[in-house]
Design a protein around this motif. Structure first.
Motif, PDB file in Angstrom:
ATOM      1  N   THR A  43       0.840  -1.189   0.000  1.00  0.00           N
ATOM      2  CA  THR A  43       0.000   0.000   0.000  1.00  0.00           C
ATOM      3  C   THR A  43       0.876   1.241   0.000  1.00  0.00           C
ATOM      4  OG1 THR A  43      -1.648  -1.208   1.303  1.00  0.00           O
ATOM      5  CG2 THR A  43      -1.894   1.183   1.162  1.00  0.00           C
ATOM      6  N   LYS A  44       0.687   2.092  -0.990  1.00  0.00           N
ATOM      7  CA  LYS A  44       1.513   3.293  -1.118  1.00  0.00           C
ATOM      8  C   LYS A  44       1.058   4.401  -0.172  1.00  0.00           C
ATOM      9  CE  LYS A  44       2.734   2.394  -5.952  1.00  0.00           C
ATOM     10  NZ  LYS A  44       2.692   2.908  -7.350  1.00  0.00           N
ATOM     11  N   GLU A  45      -0.256   4.580  -0.094  1.00  0.00           N
ATOM     12  CA  GLU A  45      -0.781   5.642   0.766  1.00  0.00           C
ATOM     13  C   GLU A  45      -0.893   5.148   2.207  1.00  0.00           C
ATOM     14  OE1 GLU A  45      -1.319   8.708  -0.200  1.00  0.00           O
ATOM     15  OE2 GLU A  45      -0.780   8.274  -2.265  1.00  0.00           O
ATOM     16  N   LYS A  46      -0.296   5.877   3.116  1.00  0.00           N
ATOM     17  CA  LYS A  46      -0.329   5.522   4.525  1.00  0.00           C
ATOM     18  C   LYS A  46      -1.040   6.612   5.317  1.00  0.00           C
ATOM     19  CE  LYS A  46       2.579   2.101   3.659  1.00  0.00           C
ATOM     20  NZ  LYS A  46       2.208   0.663   3.733  1.00  0.00           N
ATOM     21  N   PRO A  47      -1.875   6.233   6.287  1.00  0.00           N
ATOM     22  CA  PRO A  47      -2.528   7.249   7.118  1.00  0.00           C
ATOM     23  C   PRO A  47      -1.540   7.881   8.097  1.00  0.00           C
ATOM     24  CG  PRO A  47      -3.067   5.065   7.913  1.00  0.00           C
ATOM     25  CD  PRO A  47      -2.304   4.864   6.637  1.00  0.00           C
ATOM     26  N   SER A  48      -1.730   9.146   8.368  1.00  0.00           N
ATOM     27  CA  SER A  48      -0.936   9.809   9.397  1.00  0.00           C
ATOM     28  C   SER A  48      -1.679   9.710  10.725  1.00  0.00           C
ATOM     29  CB  SER A  48      -0.706  11.275   9.033  1.00  0.00           C
ATOM     30  OG  SER A  48      -1.937  11.985   8.999  1.00  0.00           O
ATOM     31  N   LYS A  49      -0.921   9.710  11.822  1.00  0.00           N
ATOM     32  CA  LYS A  49      -1.530   9.607  13.142  1.00  0.00           C
ATOM     33  C   LYS A  49      -0.979  10.702  14.035  1.00  0.00           C
ATOM     34  CE  LYS A  49      -2.098   6.522  17.134  1.00  0.00           C
ATOM     35  NZ  LYS A  49      -1.762   5.198  17.733  1.00  0.00           N
ATOM     36  N   LYS A  50      -1.881  11.420  14.670  1.00  0.00           N
ATOM     37  CA  LYS A  50      -1.497  12.441  15.639  1.00  0.00           C
ATOM     38  C   LYS A  50      -2.261  12.180  16.938  1.00  0.00           C
ATOM     39  CE  LYS A  50      -0.706  16.004  12.119  1.00  0.00           C
ATOM     40  NZ  LYS A  50      -1.114  17.362  11.633  1.00  0.00           N
ATOM     41  N   GLU A  51      -1.526  12.140  18.025  1.00  0.00           N
ATOM     42  CA  GLU A  51      -2.165  11.881  19.319  1.00  0.00           C
ATOM     43  C   GLU A  51      -1.811  12.980  20.302  1.00  0.00           C
ATOM     44  OE1 GLU A  51      -2.776   8.292  22.588  1.00  0.00           O
ATOM     45  OE2 GLU A  51      -1.597   7.949  20.758  1.00  0.00           O
ATOM     46  N   LYS A  53      -3.265  14.850  24.257  1.00  0.00           N
ATOM     47  CA  LYS A  53      -3.805  14.447  25.555  1.00  0.00           C
ATOM     48  C   LYS A  53      -5.287  14.122  25.455  1.00  0.00           C
ATOM     49  CE  LYS A  53      -4.268  16.080  30.335  1.00  0.00           C
ATOM     50  NZ  LYS A  53      -4.014  17.195  31.279  1.00  0.00           N
ATOM     51  N   ASN A  54      -5.987  14.763  24.526  1.00  0.00           N
ATOM     52  CA  ASN A  54      -7.447  14.626  24.452  1.00  0.00           C
ATOM     53  C   ASN A  54      -7.965  13.872  23.226  1.00  0.00           C
ATOM     54  OD1 ASN A  54      -7.801  16.229  26.829  1.00  0.00           O
ATOM     55  ND2 ASN A  54      -7.464  18.070  25.587  1.00  0.00           N
ATOM     56  N   LYS A  55      -7.133  13.740  22.185  1.00  0.00           N
ATOM     57  CA  LYS A  55      -7.632  13.139  20.943  1.00  0.00           C
ATOM     58  C   LYS A  55      -6.604  12.236  20.275  1.00  0.00           C
ATOM     59  CE  LYS A  55     -10.821  16.894  19.651  1.00  0.00           C
ATOM     60  NZ  LYS A  55     -12.065  16.094  19.740  1.00  0.00           N
ATOM     61  N   ILE A  56      -7.113  11.329  19.445  1.00  0.00           N
ATOM     62  CA  ILE A  56      -6.303  10.547  18.509  1.00  0.00           C
ATOM     63  C   ILE A  56      -6.897  10.797  17.132  1.00  0.00           C
ATOM     64  CG2 ILE A  56      -5.488   8.268  17.818  1.00  0.00           C
ATOM     65  CD1 ILE A  56      -5.995   7.322  20.673  1.00  0.00           C
ATOM     66  N   VAL A  57      -6.068  11.261  16.197  1.00  0.00           N
ATOM     67  CA  VAL A  57      -6.568  11.624  14.863  1.00  0.00           C
ATOM     68  C   VAL A  57      -5.759  10.905  13.790  1.00  0.00           C
ATOM     69  CG1 VAL A  57      -7.021  13.485  13.227  1.00  0.00           C
ATOM     70  CG2 VAL A  57      -7.269  13.896  15.698  1.00  0.00           C
ATOM     71  N   PHE A  58      -6.486  10.156  12.939  1.00  0.00           N
ATOM     72  CA  PHE A  58      -5.893   9.544  11.749  1.00  0.00           C
ATOM     73  C   PHE A  58      -6.402  10.303  10.524  1.00  0.00           C
ATOM     74  CE2 PHE A  58      -5.703   6.038  14.752  1.00  0.00           C
ATOM     75  CZ  PHE A  58      -4.503   5.414  14.458  1.00  0.00           C
ATOM     76  N   GLU A  59      -5.520  10.533   9.555  1.00  0.00           N
ATOM     77  CA  GLU A  59      -5.922  11.217   8.328  1.00  0.00           C
ATOM     78  C   GLU A  59      -5.282  10.554   7.116  1.00  0.00           C
ATOM     79  OE1 GLU A  59      -6.785  15.836   9.609  1.00  0.00           O
ATOM     80  OE2 GLU A  59      -4.704  15.264   9.127  1.00  0.00           O
ATOM     81  N   GLN A  60      -6.095  10.382   6.078  1.00  0.00           N
ATOM     82  CA  GLN A  60      -5.599   9.871   4.801  1.00  0.00           C
ATOM     83  C   GLN A  60      -6.537  10.348   3.706  1.00  0.00           C
ATOM     84  OE1 GLN A  60      -4.647   5.664   4.554  1.00  0.00           O
ATOM     85  NE2 GLN A  60      -4.950   5.649   2.338  1.00  0.00           N
TER      86      GLN A  60
END
Length: 255
Positions: A43-51, A53-60
Motif C-alpha cells: 500500500t503506497k498511501e499511509k494514514p498519518s496519526k497524531k495523538e 492528551k485529548n484526541k487521537i486523529v488519523f488522516e488519509q
C-alpha cells in the motif's frame, strides 16, 4: 558394445553432477522466490496519526478518524474511548462502541476507498471494525468470524489489491488463526492449518491477489515461519523459517 559401455559409464559419472546442479538450481529458484519481495502488494498511501492528551486523529486523503479521549473509571487504564467520528469528504458518521477501549491502534482504507478497517484495543484484546465509508454502516469482525469460543483479539490484517477482501488473524493470546473476509459478499474463507500457531506478526498479499503470505509462530516455540495460502489450490504450506532479521524486514512491508 564397448561404445555403449562407454556411453553408460559417462552418463553414470555425469548424472550425479547433473542431479546436484538441478537440485541446486531448484533450491536457488525457491530461495529467489522467497527473498523477492517485489511480488507483494504494498500500500503506497499511509494514514498519518497524531495523538494529543485529548484526541487521537488519523488522516488519509479525504478521510479523517477522530477519537476523543475520556477519563476512565476502570483501572488500570486511565483513558476511555467509546466512539469515533469519521469524516469522509462532506459526510460525517459516528461509530459508538459497545466495548471500552484504551486506544485506536490503526486504520486502513481499502484500495477502492470504499471501506475502512479500524482496530481498537485495550489491555489484552483488540477488535477489528470494517466500516462502509458510503453510508457509515459497519461490522465487528470479532463477532462475525466462526470460532468455538469468543474471539478476544484480531491482530494482523491486510486489504487485498482489489479492495474486496480483508485477511486477518484472530484468536486469543495463545491461539492465532487466519481468515479472509469478503466485504462485498459478507462471507469468510478460513485458512486450513495443520499445526497450532500462537501468534501472527504480519499478513501480505501478492499483487494478483492469488495468495497470502503470513508469519506465525508455532506452539510452543516463539520462532516464526512464513506460511503461504493459495486461493487457487486451497492449500496452506510452510515456505521457510524466519530469523529475527527476516521477520523485521518483511514486517516493515506491512507498515
Amino acid at each position: 558394445m564397448k561404445r555403449i559401455f562407454k556411453i553408460m559409464l559417462a552418463f553414470t559419472l555425469v548424472s550425479p553432477v547433473f542431479q546436484f546442479n538441478q537440485h541446486f538450481s531448484n533450491e536457488a529458484k525457491a530461495q529467489m522466490v522467497t527473498n523477492d519481495n517485489s511480488s507483494y502488494f504494498i500500500t503506497k498511501e499511509k494514514p498519518s496519526k497524531k495523538e494529543t492528551k485529548n484526541k487521537i486523529v488519523f488522516e488519509q486523503d479525504n478521510v479523517s478518524v477522530i477519537a476523543t479521549k475520556k477519563k476512565s473509571a476502570n483501572p488500570p487504564s486511565d483513558t476511555l474511548i467509546d466512539s469515533v467520528e469519521i469524516i469522509n469528504g462532506t459526510q460525517n458518521y459516528t461509530i459508538n462502541f459497545t466495548d471500552e477501549f484504551d486506544s485506536i491502534n490503526s486504520i486502513s482504507i481499502s484500495p477502492t476507498q470504499k471501506f475502512l478497517a479500524l482496530q481498537a484495543g485495550s489491555l489484552g484484546y483488540n477488535k477489528l471494525y470494517v466500516i462502509n465509508l458510503k453510508d457509515g454502516s459497519y461490522e465487528l469482525i470479532n463477532s462475525m468470524v466462526k470460532s468455538s469460543k469468543p474471539v478476544e483479539t484480531v491482530t494482523a490484517y491486510k486489504w487485498s489489491p482489489n479492495g474486496q477482501k480483508l485477511a486477518f488473524s484472530y484468536g486469543d493470546p495463545s491461539l492465532s488463526r487466519i481468515a479472509v473476509y469478503n466485504v462485498f459478499y459478507n462471507t469468510f474463507t478460513y485458512v486450513p492449518r495443520e499445526t497450532r500457531t500462537i501468534s501472527t506478526a504480519f499478513i501480505l498479499w501478492d499483487k494478483k491477489g492469488s495468495f497470502i503470505d503470513y508469519a506465525s509462530s508455532e506452539y510452543p516455540s516463539d520462532l516464526y515461519k512464513l506460511f503461504r495460502y493459495s486461493f487457487d489450490t486451497k492449500k496452506n504450506k510452510v515456505v521457510k523459517k524466519l530469523n529475527a532479521k527476516e521477520l523485521a524486514q518483511m514486517n516493515s512491508l506491512n507498515e
